[in-house]
Design an enzyme around this catalytic site. Structure first.
Site, PDB file in Angstrom:
ATOM      1  N   GLU A  93       0.727  -0.869   0.027  1.00 21.98           N
ATOM      2  CA  GLU A  93       0.537  -0.319  -0.097  1.00 21.98           C
ATOM      3  C   GLU A  93       0.813   2.000  -0.303  1.00 21.98           C
ATOM      4  OE1 GLU A  93      -1.376  -1.042   3.988  1.00 21.98           O
ATOM      5  OE2 GLU A  93      -1.591   1.103   4.233  1.00 21.98           O
ATOM      6  N   CYS A 334      -0.496   3.006   9.046  1.00 25.12           N
ATOM      7  CA  CYS A 334       0.196   1.949   8.689  1.00 25.12           C
ATOM      8  C   CYS A 334      -0.102   0.505   8.353  1.00 25.12           C
ATOM      9  CB  CYS A 334       1.338   2.108   8.832  1.00 25.12           C
ATOM     10  SG  CYS A 334       2.826   0.803   8.093  1.00 25.12           S
TER      11      CYS A 334
HETATM   12  S1  SF4 Z   1       6.518   1.193  13.130  1.00 27.08           S
HETATM   13 FE1  SF4 Z   1       7.693  -0.646  13.062  1.00 27.08          FE
HETATM   14  S2  SF4 Z   1       6.842  -2.539  12.264  1.00 27.08           S
HETATM   15 FE2  SF4 Z   1       5.750  -1.051  11.117  1.00 27.08          FE
HETATM   16  S3  SF4 Z   1       6.713  -0.779   9.376  1.00 27.08           S
HETATM   17 FE3  SF4 Z   1       7.995   0.491  10.436  1.00 27.08          FE
HETATM   18  S4  SF4 Z   1       9.507  -0.850  11.341  1.00 27.08           S
HETATM   19 FE4  SF4 Z   1       8.355  -2.100  10.661  1.00 27.08          FE
END
Ligand code: SF4
Length: 345
Positions: A93, A334
């Site tokens: 995404e 995210c």
């Molecule tokens: S917040 Fe942590 S687990 Fe999520 S994509 Fe970024 S590094 Fe990876």
């Protein structure tokens, strides 16, 4: 995995490729421009190349294809979120956001992520694989074509830890910055990391004037390790040392992402410790209200608490902003969009 990805190589590599197959070097430049300036997808449309060359390149299976699977348009602002289908059927995404200074796109660098941050949906299925430079570039070019916009800013903050896919990310940066391609200024690119300390030193040595953004989320090792497993490997002191090195080497101001979680990292003691940690840096803190995901039961800090935390940091001369929430009606955090899609279908 392709031996060579023609729409994911640098200008120099493109020239070399053409020479190696018996063509003139300038054909490599034409190919590079077709992909990266004209955002060409179908090589048959690269009319600047002779027809027989186009046909052999089309048959070569060396051009990575990415398709838009679904687009979600926010009803409250102009944010658009995209799900992309990769050739191996994996899904990633990216998000398009509009700011006063122009359009910004937040892209993924991996399918999934192995870093295990507890508040993040991207990591719940682990890391499936790294994205290629072509797959990163295509997220941008497809969005620009679909939304009919020109991107001026890029954020590597979607699914994946960019420094865990170091070589491909570096190549992506080289290509997207190339003046004969898209020509995005390094200063308009932000790379976000959870704190892979050795790679921060490596990146500093590349001396690219990109913005490095650290997902800090707590100023205490113990709390940080609770929500971010990387903190067990690299303590905050080591991380801060690496940040100082990065700042000194590149002359760039460091940015810290700080997701506020009620009662966990929004207390007075957190603010005080944060000020102490950042005292030797020219730091900017981005406060982010938590976007709850169903796998994590922390609560977001109340709006008043966010403002209070901000005021405290500002009073200690730390540049602080609250990240504006974009597209919060379309599965904001995210990796959440991809995860929702995978669970439903
Ligand atoms: S917040 Fe942590 S687990 Fe999520 S994509 Fe970024 S590094 Fe990876």
């Amino acid at each position: 995995m392709k031996d060579i990805e023609l729409n994911g190589i640098t200008l120099e590599e493109s020239r070399e490729y053409m020479v190696n197959i018996g063509e003139k070097g300038f054909r490599g430049e034409q190919l590079f421009t077709f992909f990266n300036r004209n955002k060409g997808l179908d090589i048959q449309q690269a009319k600047v190349l002779p027809q027989n060359l186009r046909e052999s390149l089309a048959k070569s299976q060396m051009i990575t294809k990415v398709d838009i699977l679904k687009r979600f348009d926010s009803n409250i602002d102009s944010t658009k979120k995209y799900l992309f289908l990769l050739e191996d059927k994996n899904i990633i995404e990216a998000v398009l956001m509009e700011y006063d200074h122009g359009f910004s796109v937040c892209i993924s660098t991996q399918v999934g992520c192995r870093m295990g941050c507890s508040f993040c949906a991207s990591t719940k299925g682990g890391l499936l694989r790294n994205l290629t430079p072509g797959e990163m570039l295509n997220q941008i070019y497809l969005i620009e074509k679909d939304a009919k916009v020109d991107i001026s800013n890029i954020v590597l903050m979607g699914s994946g830890e960019p420094l865990d896919n170091y070589d491909n990310v570096l190549k992506f940066l080289n290509i997207i910055h190339e003046p004969k391609g898209h020509n995005i200024s390094y200063r308009n690119i932000t790379l976000s990391t959870c704190g892979v300390v050795p790679r921060i030193y490596d990146l500093a040595k590349e001396n690219l004037p990109i913005t490095l953004s650290i997902s800090l989320h707590s100023p205490f090792d113990e709390y940080r390790a609770n929500i971010m497993p990387i903190a067990k490997a690299y303590k905050i002191d080591e991380l801060m040392k690496a940040c100082r090195y990065y700042e000194e080497s590149t002359g760039r101001r460091m940015t810290f992402e700080y997701t506020l979680i009620d009662g966990i990292n929004d207390r007075i003691v957190d603010g005080e410790r944060l000020v102490y940690l950042l005292r030797k840096l020219n730091a900017h803190i981005n406060l982010i209200p938590l976007n709850p995901i169903k796998e994590y039961d922390g609560n977001r800090t109340h709006r008043d608490g966010v403002e209070r935390f901000k005021r405290y940091l500002l009073s200690k001369n730390i540049n602080t902003t609250i990240r504006s929430e974009k597209g919060s009606d379309i599965s904001a955090s995210c990796g959440q969009l991809r995860r929702d899609y995978l669970e439903r279908d």
